[in-house]
Design an enzyme around this catalytic site. Structure first.
Site, PDB file in Angstrom:
ATOM      1  N   TYR A  89       0.857  -1.190   0.000  1.00  0.00           N
ATOM      2  CA  TYR A  89       0.000   0.000   0.000  1.00  0.00           C
ATOM      3  C   TYR A  89       0.886   1.231   0.000  1.00  0.00           C
ATOM      4  O   TYR A  89       1.600   1.485   0.970  1.00  0.00           O
ATOM      5  CB  TYR A  89      -0.923  -0.032   1.220  1.00  0.00           C
ATOM      6  N   LYS A 144      -1.521  -1.420  -3.994  1.00  0.00           N
ATOM      7  CA  LYS A 144      -2.544  -0.372  -3.994  1.00  0.00           C
ATOM      8  C   LYS A 144      -1.787   0.942  -4.131  1.00  0.00           C
ATOM      9  O   LYS A 144      -1.102   1.372  -3.210  1.00  0.00           O
ATOM     10  CB  LYS A 144      -3.368  -0.411  -2.709  1.00  0.00           C
TER      11      LYS A 144
END
Length: 291
Positions: free
Chosen positions: A132, A160
């Site tokens: 992330y 992400k």
């Protein structure tokens, strides 16, 4: 792996805990409305203000309720490598399909330390890892060159990407798009990232428009690119209104306005400013979500 829309699910709270009855309803609602994967205990789920036991119970509960109908991703990353490993191991034990590991925040580690952090977590578990990258929150950026290196770790399969920098995403796709799935971490960049070979989105918007967010991705994958773009633009103002204050303040407020029983935000997050609430309500009304 999944293609499409993963909801970054809010966590419904009571005054002193988690509202599991409402959480069950939300999980079922998302499956019914074609959400492709579900992330729990992430930023939108207020994972940073949940206790370790709450996070464990929410992960376990969600895995059991969903029962493999869609992938469940557990937000297990912190700025503490040892703690991240502990929670990631637990998520693996109870059957989560993937873990989301954020870059370590506050510590201000070096790129060498960043790699060591992810490598240690990778070596401790046997479950897919989604990295992330959200520099605006963490002060730490996963560069394309670093992602190229991290993509060689056996469990690192996805990222992400919420830097907002499409040039960076393009370079990531060039260097390692054949080895790692790239998901948009921003609801206003779904189609641009899909056009660079992205696999979907980890979405805040999907909390209130699950089927529509799924459709943005689905139409793109079916080759209906103009229709996908038109949906992206149709919901752009609404998506932007969910970030008029710090996420997840607006989206949780929106869901309560839509008669979901999501409960309060946890301090230090607090109620929206009145002027911003008006803008949020206008966007919800314009999209037929409240009267």
């Amino acid at each position: 792996m999944f293609k499409g829309s993963c909801v970054a699910l809010i966590t419904p709270f009571t005054e002193d805990g988690v509202n599991y009855e409402e959480l069950r309803k939300l999980l079922e609602w998302h499956i019914k409305n074609h959400t492709d994967a579900i992330l729990v205990c992430g930023t939108t789920g207020e994972g940073s203000t949940m206790t370790l036991e709450e996070k464990k119970e929410v992960i376990k509960f969600s895995v059991e309720v969903v029962n493999k109908r869609v992938p469940v991703i557990a937000g297990t990353g912190t700025n503490n490598t040892k703690a991240s490993i502990e929670l990631s191991k637990y998520a693996e034990e109870v059957g989560a399909d993937m873990v989301l590991i954020i870059t370590p925040y506050y510590n201000k580690t070096s790129q060498k330390g960043l790699y060591a952090h992810f490598s240690a977590i990778n070596d401790a578990i046997n479950i897919p890892i989604m990295l992330y990258n959200v520099p605006s929150r963490t002060g730490m950026n996963i560069t394309p060159l670093m992602l190229d290196k991290l993509a060689n770790l056996n469990n690192v399969v996805a990222i992400k990407e919420a830097s907002g920098d499409l040039s960076q995403v393009a370079k990531m796709a060039e260097l390692c798009g054949d080895r790692i799935a790239i998901y948009s971490g921003n609801d206003d960049q779904i189609v641009p990232i899909l056009s660079l070979g992205g696999a979907g989105v980890v979405s805040v918007l999907a909390n209130i428009l699950p089927e529509e967010t799924h459709n943005i991705c689905e139409k793109y994958f079916l080759g209906e690119v103009i229709e996908s773009r038109n949906l992206q633009l149709k919901y752009l103002s609404l998506a932007n209104s969910l970030f008029i204050e710090t996420n997840p303040i607006p989206v949780k407020t929106a869901m309560n306005l839509m008669n979901f029983n999501c409960g309060p935000l946890r301090l230090p997050l607090c109620e929206m400013e009145d002027s911003n609430l008006v803008i949020l309500e206008e966007n919800l009304k314009a999209n037929g979500l409240i009267k």
